[in-house]
Write a protein that holds these residues in place. Structure first.
Motif, PDB file in Angstrom:
ATOM      1  N   SER A 122       0.819  -1.209   0.000  1.00 52.41           N
ATOM      2  CA  SER A 122       0.000   0.000   0.000  1.00 52.41           C
ATOM      3  C   SER A 122       0.857   1.264   0.000  1.00 52.41           C
ATOM      4  O   SER A 122       0.688   2.142  -0.843  1.00 52.41           O
ATOM      5  N   VAL A 123       1.827   1.343   0.930  1.00 53.96           N
ATOM      6  CA  VAL A 123       2.578   2.610   1.043  1.00 53.96           C
ATOM      7  C   VAL A 123       3.542   2.816  -0.119  1.00 53.96           C
ATOM      8  O   VAL A 123       3.884   3.946  -0.451  1.00 53.96           O
ATOM      9  N   TYR A 124       4.010   1.716  -0.741  1.00 52.68           N
ATOM     10  CA  TYR A 124       4.894   1.870  -1.904  1.00 52.68           C
ATOM     11  C   TYR A 124       4.118   1.792  -3.216  1.00 52.68           C
ATOM     12  O   TYR A 124       4.721   1.820  -4.293  1.00 52.68           O
ATOM     13  N   LYS A 156      -9.060  -3.171   3.097  1.00 55.40           N
ATOM     14  CA  LYS A 156      -9.567  -1.795   3.152  1.00 55.40           C
ATOM     15  C   LYS A 156      -8.896  -0.994   4.264  1.00 55.40           C
ATOM     16  O   LYS A 156      -8.684   0.214   4.132  1.00 55.40           O
ATOM     17  N   GLY A 157      -8.555  -1.668   5.353  1.00 56.72           N
ATOM     18  CA  GLY A 157      -7.939  -0.988   6.484  1.00 56.72           C
ATOM     19  C   GLY A 157      -6.601  -0.337   6.143  1.00 56.72           C
ATOM     20  O   GLY A 157      -6.179   0.600   6.805  1.00 56.72           O
ATOM     21  N   VAL A 158      -5.907  -0.888   5.128  1.00 54.75           N
ATOM     22  CA  VAL A 158      -4.635  -0.289   4.732  1.00 54.75           C
ATOM     23  C   VAL A 158      -4.755   0.431   3.396  1.00 54.75           C
ATOM     24  O   VAL A 158      -3.750   0.720   2.749  1.00 54.75           O
ATOM     25  N   GLY A 159      -5.987   0.691   2.994  1.00 53.87           N
ATOM     26  CA  GLY A 159      -6.201   1.497   1.793  1.00 53.87           C
ATOM     27  C   GLY A 159      -6.033   0.740   0.490  1.00 53.87           C
ATOM     28  O   GLY A 159      -5.710   1.335  -0.536  1.00 53.87           O
ATOM     29  N   GLY A 187      -0.463   1.292 -12.731  1.00 54.20           N
ATOM     30  CA  GLY A 187       0.144   2.165 -11.748  1.00 54.20           C
ATOM     31  C   GLY A 187      -0.805   2.671 -10.678  1.00 54.20           C
ATOM     32  O   GLY A 187      -0.462   3.602  -9.936  1.00 54.20           O
ATOM     33  N   GLN A 188      -1.970   2.034 -10.565  1.00 53.35           N
ATOM     34  CA  GLN A 188      -2.920   2.499  -9.546  1.00 53.35           C
ATOM     35  C   GLN A 188      -2.760   1.775  -8.216  1.00 53.35           C
ATOM     36  O   GLN A 188      -3.523   2.016  -7.296  1.00 53.35           O
ATOM     37  N   GLY A 189      -1.785   0.862  -8.142  1.00 58.55           N
ATOM     38  CA  GLY A 189      -1.493   0.225  -6.856  1.00 58.55           C
ATOM     39  C   GLY A 189      -2.141  -1.131  -6.680  1.00 58.55           C
ATOM     40  O   GLY A 189      -2.723  -1.687  -7.612  1.00 58.55           O
TER      41      GLY A 189
ATOM     42  N   PRO B  75       8.465   0.998   6.274  1.00 58.12           N
ATOM     43  CA  PRO B  75       7.597   0.848   7.445  1.00 58.12           C
ATOM     44  C   PRO B  75       8.356   0.119   8.570  1.00 58.12           C
ATOM     45  O   PRO B  75       9.332  -0.599   8.297  1.00 58.12           O
ATOM     46  N   LEU B  76       7.911   0.299   9.801  1.00 58.30           N
ATOM     47  CA  LEU B  76       8.603  -0.297  10.944  1.00 58.30           C
ATOM     48  C   LEU B  76       8.232  -1.771  11.097  1.00 58.30           C
ATOM     49  O   LEU B  76       7.482  -2.148  11.988  1.00 58.30           O
TER      50      LEU B  76
END
Lengths: 307, 303
Positions: A122-124, A156-159, A187-189, B75-76
């Motif tokens: 999710s974050v990357y 869903k909790g992590v988007g 590229g939408q994740g 992330p940690l």
């Protein structure tokens, strides 16, 4: 280790993959392996303990089976992150854009590694599809022991956009995976898919499902068998000719025959192989241990036994 | 085929002049920089290694010069870091991970021992995982629990991993580059009490050391994992306070030499070595009954 009952989820999603995509299976993905042209007979080498990896992952773009539950979700995420670094995402070129699919089950969703994989993806913004086959059981434990909410909600909790699909419907499984892969490749994740299905067989040959589930439940799912459903659909629409049906039956029989013959022909693995490939470069102790082991093995000679 | 010790580490456009004085932390930083300049597949991953430069500042300035794509604040989640590094290595990257403190490596223990160490074996040699895990380790800095541990023995007993540890700034500069060049996974234990010790660092020494090492090999009839030979090993042993290594058993009898394989390389051919010299002594910081040094002594008895 059967995938009986999960054919639609596996074949449907597997056929949505293109040549650039890369698959990280867990260990029941024989159907996906088939779509990646892995010889199903060779897969049995792993389960007979002859080899830990029985195919070249690069050739099939299908990684080796991972037996530590959920560990490969992270490898898949890292691989997807690397594909993005390599410019294989969002170019708009269908010959270039690719994504990763990580397969795992309802039990694996309880693992920390899967939770971390979802976070990293999710974050990357990694181009990855997490394809969860919720087959209702982790060996004997019901999926209700793994999650109080639908597994699709876990993304869903992590988007991560998440969707639940009828995993016994091959066309639905195919369509939703194709959509998810397009989402990732463009590229939408990441995307999470929960394919709601049923493990009709035992977990392995040592399992005994009569200890933890009812005949009535098995019967209810037998009526939703994905192959029977597809057959009924194709018959009703007049697209399943007798010739085709006969050809499929013959092909299946031939595969079964070849499987039996081949597997019966296998002998034990050469024990000395345990020293091969421990390191990529030579290692002094491994070589010393190999030499010791060979001396030890040679000490058991026929002469000594018969003396 | 070159071994871990013999690869050249000549940086082309590195900020390090031919000869300079650096701290251990600065030398490892310079070694990372040289490796990143040489190969754009080398990337760094870890917690707080970006703008902050790591809690020990070992990656200081690298984020500024190489950017988000090459110096990745993660992330940690240590298992997540090692697990995703495995995936990236499968696509040809050479991730260098920083575990913030020794005691925080254990969430990644499963990934390191069941996946990273075994993938080459599992795949029959088809998949190499050139991942380096840097671990600031051991005590001597007056830190809280989990910040002064020596877990190297746990990893030294896992086939598939290579375990090394630098003793001097020169070691730090050379060995980090050798570790990154290795096709095998390497655990790189950095003695954190030595981070601010200064020493002269020279570029291009690895080739000369490899030549010395070969001489050393002939002399001792065996492999030496760390450049620097016996003298460097003794220096490291002396430096790893507070657990000073005991006297080498052979010394008292005369004619023996202190020696250690340098760092904590797993699965070395100790019995042969011991027979060769009959004078090995343990030089490790790790606790419990199964550290490398204990192995040296045990193997020696067996021999």
């Amino acid at each position: 280790m059967q995938s009986w009952g999960q054919e639609a989820a596996q074949i449907g999603s597997g056929h949505a993959l293109n040549g650039q995509d890369f698959v990280f299976p867990s260990y029941r993905e024989h159907g996906v392996a088939l779509t990646r042209e892995v010889d199903l007979v060779e897969v049995l080498r792993i389960f007979r303990g002859l080899q830990h990896g029985a195919w070249d992952p690069a050739d099939h773009r299908f990684h080796l089976y991972t037996l530590v539950i959920g560990s490969h979700a992270l490898h898949a995420t890292g691989y997807a992150m690397a594909m993005a670094k390599d410019g294989m995402v969002a170019t708009g070129d269908p010959e270039r854009d690719g994504a990763v699919v990580a397969y795992f089950g309802d039990g694996a969703t309880s693992q920390g590694d899967v939770a971390e994989a979802l976070t990293f993806a999710s974050v990357y913004d990694a181009p990855i599809v997490f394809f969860v086959q919720n087959n209702q059981y982790a060996i004997s434990e019901s999926a209700t022991r793994q999650s109080r909410v639908p597994i699709a909600d876990r993304g869903k909790g992590v988007g991560i956009p998440s969707v639940r699909v009828d995993g016994n419907d091959v066309l639905a499984s195919h369509a939703v995976t194709r959509w998810a892969l397009e989402h990732a490749r463009s590229g939408q994740g990441p995307v999470l898919i929960e394919a709601f299905t049923y493990r009709r067989g035992a977990h392995t040959t040592s399992d005994d499902p009569t200890r933890y589930r009812s005949k009535a439940e098995e019967q209810a799912w037998a009526e939703r068998d994905p192959i029977a459903r597809l057959e009924a659909y194709l018959t009703a629409s007049g697209e399943l000719s007798d010739d085709y049906r006969a050809a499929v039956d013959a092909e299946a029989k031939a595969l079964c025959e070849r499987t039996r013959t081949t597997v019966r022909g296998w002998t034990r693995a050469d024990t000395r192989g345990m020293f091969d490939h421990v390191y990529a470069e030579p290692h002094a102790l491994v070589e010393a241990e190999r030499a010791w082991f060979e001396r030890y093995e040679r000490s058991f000679t026929d002469t000594e036994v018969t003396r | 085929m070159t071994t871990l010790d013999e690869r050249p580490s000549t940086a082309t456009a590195s900020a390090v002049p031919e000869r300079t004085t650096l701290t251990m932390a600065g030398a490892i930083n310079a070694g990372l920089r040289a490796a990143m300049e040489r190969d754009d597949k080398v990337l760094l991953m870890g917690e707080d290694i970006g703008a902050l430069g790591g809690v020990f500042r070992v990656t200081d300035g690298l984020h500024k010069d190489f950017g988000d794509e090459r110096v990745m604040d993660t992330p940690l989640a240590e298992s997540g870091i090692v697990g995703t590094a495995i995936g990236m290595a499968m696509r040809g990257y050479r991730p260098v991970i920083e575990i913030q403190f020794d005691g925080f490596i254990f969430p990644a223990y499963d990934q390191i021992t069941t996946q990273l160490a075994k993938m080459h074996y599992r795949s029959g040699g088809l998949i190499q995982l050139p991942v380096v895990i840097r671990v600031p380790y051991a005590g001597g800095i007056g830190a809280i629990e989990h910040h002064s541990e020596s877990p190297e023995a746990l990893f030294a007993h896992t086939p598939g991993l290579r375990i090394i540890s630098p003793a001097t700034p020169q070691d730090g500069f050379d060995m980090i580059q050798q570790a990154i060049a290795s096709p095998d996974p390497v655990l790189f234990f950095e003695p954190k009490a030595r981070y601010w010790d200064k020493g002269e660092v020279e570029r291009g020494r690895v080739k000369a050391q490899a030549r010395r090492r070969r001489r050393c090999l002939r002399r001792y009839g065996r492999d030496v994992a760390r450049p620097g030979g016996p003298r460097g090993s003794r220096r490291h042993a002396r430096r790893v306070r507070p657990h000073r290594a005991p006297r080498a058993p052979g010394r008292r009898g005369g004619g023996g030499r202190w020696h250690r394989c340098g760092g904590h390389r797993p699965a070395v051919d100790l019995p042969a070595r011991f027979r060769c010299r009959g004078s090995l002594g343990p030089a490790h910081r790790t606790g419990g009954g199964g550290p490398r040094g204990a192995h040296v002594v045990w193997c020696g008895r067996r021999a």
